[in-house]
Design a protein around this motif. Structure first.
Motif, mmCIF file in Angstrom:
data_model
loop_
_atom_site.group_PDB
_atom_site.id
_atom_site.type_symbol
_atom_site.label_atom_id
_atom_site.label_comp_id
_atom_site.label_asym_id
_atom_site.label_seq_id
_atom_site.Cartn_x
_atom_site.Cartn_y
_atom_site.Cartn_z
ATOM 1 N N MET A 1 6.387 82.125 24.969
ATOM 2 C CA MET A 1 6.349 80.660 25.021
ATOM 3 C C MET A 1 7.597 80.216 24.173
ATOM 4 N N LYS A 2 8.487 79.590 24.501
ATOM 5 C CA LYS A 2 9.577 79.195 23.471
ATOM 6 C C LYS A 2 9.094 77.957 22.766
ATOM 7 N N PRO A 3 9.560 77.830 21.267
ATOM 8 C CA PRO A 3 9.347 76.945 20.474
ATOM 9 C C PRO A 3 9.654 75.559 20.600
ATOM 10 N N LYS A 4 9.049 74.556 20.807
ATOM 11 C CA LYS A 4 9.498 73.174 21.078
ATOM 12 C C LYS A 4 10.026 72.461 20.084
ATOM 13 N N VAL A 5 11.080 71.690 20.614
ATOM 14 C CA VAL A 5 12.064 70.713 19.809
ATOM 15 C C VAL A 5 11.918 69.352 20.580
ATOM 16 N N ALA A 6 11.748 68.363 19.859
ATOM 17 C CA ALA A 6 11.945 67.207 20.490
ATOM 18 C C ALA A 6 13.313 66.501 20.036
ATOM 19 N N LEU A 7 13.770 65.716 20.771
ATOM 20 C CA LEU A 7 15.124 65.046 20.597
ATOM 21 C C LEU A 7 14.925 63.583 21.032
ATOM 22 N N ILE A 8 15.504 62.670 20.087
ATOM 23 C CA ILE A 8 15.553 61.218 20.181
ATOM 24 C C ILE A 8 17.029 60.930 20.077
ATOM 25 N N ALA A 9 17.582 60.501 21.233
ATOM 26 C CA ALA A 9 19.080 60.189 21.004
ATOM 27 C C ALA A 9 19.229 58.693 21.500
ATOM 28 N N GLY A 10 20.272 57.952 21.207
ATOM 29 C CA GLY A 10 20.269 56.519 21.273
ATOM 30 C C GLY A 10 21.713 55.967 20.404
ATOM 31 N N PRO A 11 22.090 54.685 21.000
ATOM 32 C CA PRO A 11 23.151 54.196 20.218
ATOM 33 C C PRO A 11 22.633 53.711 18.856
ATOM 34 N N THR A 12 23.643 53.369 18.244
ATOM 35 C CA THR A 12 23.348 52.952 16.952
ATOM 36 C C THR A 12 22.470 51.639 16.996
ATOM 37 N N ALA A 13 21.349 51.389 16.201
ATOM 38 C CA ALA A 13 20.831 50.072 15.933
ATOM 39 C C ALA A 13 19.637 50.242 17.240
ATOM 40 N N SER A 14 19.571 51.072 17.711
ATOM 41 C CA SER A 14 18.433 51.284 18.801
ATOM 42 C C SER A 14 16.945 51.600 18.300
ATOM 43 N N GLY A 15 16.633 51.781 17.053
ATOM 44 C CA GLY A 15 15.302 51.797 16.854
ATOM 45 C C GLY A 15 15.121 53.631 16.931
ATOM 46 N N LYS A 16 16.126 54.410 16.834
ATOM 47 C CA LYS A 16 15.776 55.891 16.770
ATOM 48 C C LYS A 16 15.074 56.405 15.824
ATOM 49 N N SER A 17 15.249 56.051 14.656
ATOM 50 C CA SER A 17 14.594 56.696 13.588
ATOM 51 C C SER A 17 13.226 56.045 13.311
ATOM 52 N N ASP A 18 13.005 55.153 13.555
ATOM 53 C CA ASP A 18 11.416 54.300 13.574
ATOM 54 C C ASP A 18 10.746 55.220 14.582
ATOM 55 N N LEU A 19 11.335 55.486 15.753
ATOM 56 C CA LEU A 19 10.732 56.032 16.686
ATOM 57 C C LEU A 19 10.372 57.689 16.525
ATOM 58 N N ALA A 20 11.232 58.180 15.638
ATOM 59 C CA ALA A 20 11.007 59.404 15.311
ATOM 60 C C ALA A 20 10.015 59.613 14.331
#
Length: 308
Positions: A1-20
């Motif tokens: 089984m491959k190890p899992k990685v999550a990716l949250i991509a988005g434009p600046t000011a879109s709230g990416k860090s909060d969602l992460a």
């Protein structure tokens, strides 16, 4: 089984860090550690805590964050540099059983980590110096002759990419595209990637860009740029060309008043968000979910997107 990685991509000011952070806390509540790994080309620099909106300790909520403020502004962080560091952080997280959560909006960084890098040989220093000394319009005309396919894809004002393409073809005898077909070192095939792209309403996003830059101005952005200027760094370094730095520099050096400088910084931020929005809409795989929202994503949707 491959190890899992999550990716949250988005434009600046879109709230990416909060969602992460919310995703990391959700994972932790279910018994697994998580690590947030920065994939934003401004947030890598220690000098840009304010202007890059780097998350502070309160916003991190006790979740480990990696590659935030790791590079000194005097050292340029290339996509290859970042990808090597991110690859090591992903491996370190997996070694401890933690979920790596990549978060950012720098498409070149993300693509380099997942797909690999082109094995371009070192550029002849004399050729690099000669190319970088050319006016951008002259360099662009030369590129249209020496690598017309690449030149046709670039705007004549895109000085950094024009110089890179021209120095590669002159130094190696092959266009950049030839090297890019030999990509190696990417982790995309070795991981189980769960990605989501944040695509908020543009009017909402642009209003957030304006409001955030105004808050940056009030909360230390000018002092941050003054400290950079005091270091007398090379003006061509990425940290000196980051969004907000040139606009605030003009204010500090008396070439613009506060209102005009702030408006210019807001406009530069909106334009950057628009470029990111366009790239994120068209370039990543169609299978990556595009998430439209205005202010938040509920826990049920987070769990569904990332299968946690």
């Amino acid at each position: 089984m491959k190890p899992k990685v999550a990716l949250i991509a988005g434009p600046t000011a879109s709230g990416k860090s909060d969602l992460a952070v919310r995703l990391a806390l959700m994972v932790r509540a279910r018994g697994q550690d998580a690590v947030v790994i920065n994939a934003d080309s401004a947030q890598v620099y220690a000098d840009l805590a304010v202007l890059s909106a780097r998350p502070d300790a309160a916003e991190m909520q006790g979740v480990p964050h990696r590659l935030f403020g790791t590079w000194d502004g005097a050292q340029a962080c290339s996509a290859a540099d970042w990808a090597a560091a991110a690859k090591a952080e992903v491996a370190a997280a997996h070694a401890t059983g933690a979920l790596p959560i990549l978060v950012g909006g720098t498409g070149l960084y993300i693509r380099t980590l997942l797909d690999g890098i082109a094995p371009v040989p070192p550029i002849d220093p004399a050729i690099r110096a000669a190319v970088r000394a050319l006016p951008v319009d002259e360099a662009y005309r030369a590129l249209l002759i020496e690598d017309p396919a690449r030149g046709a894809r670039l705007a004549w004002t895109d000085s950094a990419r024009i110089a890179r393409a021209l120095e590669v073809v002159r130094s190696t005898g092959q266009p950049l595209a030839a090297w890019q077909r030999q990509l190696s070192g990417g982790i995309g095939d070795a991981i189980d990637l769960h990605a989501a792209i944040l695509m908020p309403d543009r009017d909402w996003l642009y209003e957030r860009c304006d409001r955030r830059f105004a808050l940056m101005w009030q909360n230390g952005a000018c002092a941050e740029v003054r400290a950079l200027l005091d270091r007398e760094l090379d003006p061509d370094l990425p940290v000196m060309r980051a969004i907000g730095v040139p606009e605030i520099r003009d204010f500090l050096q008396g070439r613009a008043n506060e209102a005009d400088s702030q408006a210019a910084g807001q406009q530069a931020t909106r334009r950057y968000a628009k470029r990111q929005y366009t790239w994120l809409r068209h370039q990543p795989p169609a299978a990556w979910p595009r998430v439209t929202y205005e202010n938040s994503i509920d826990s049920e949707k987070i769990a569904m997107l990332f299968q946690v």
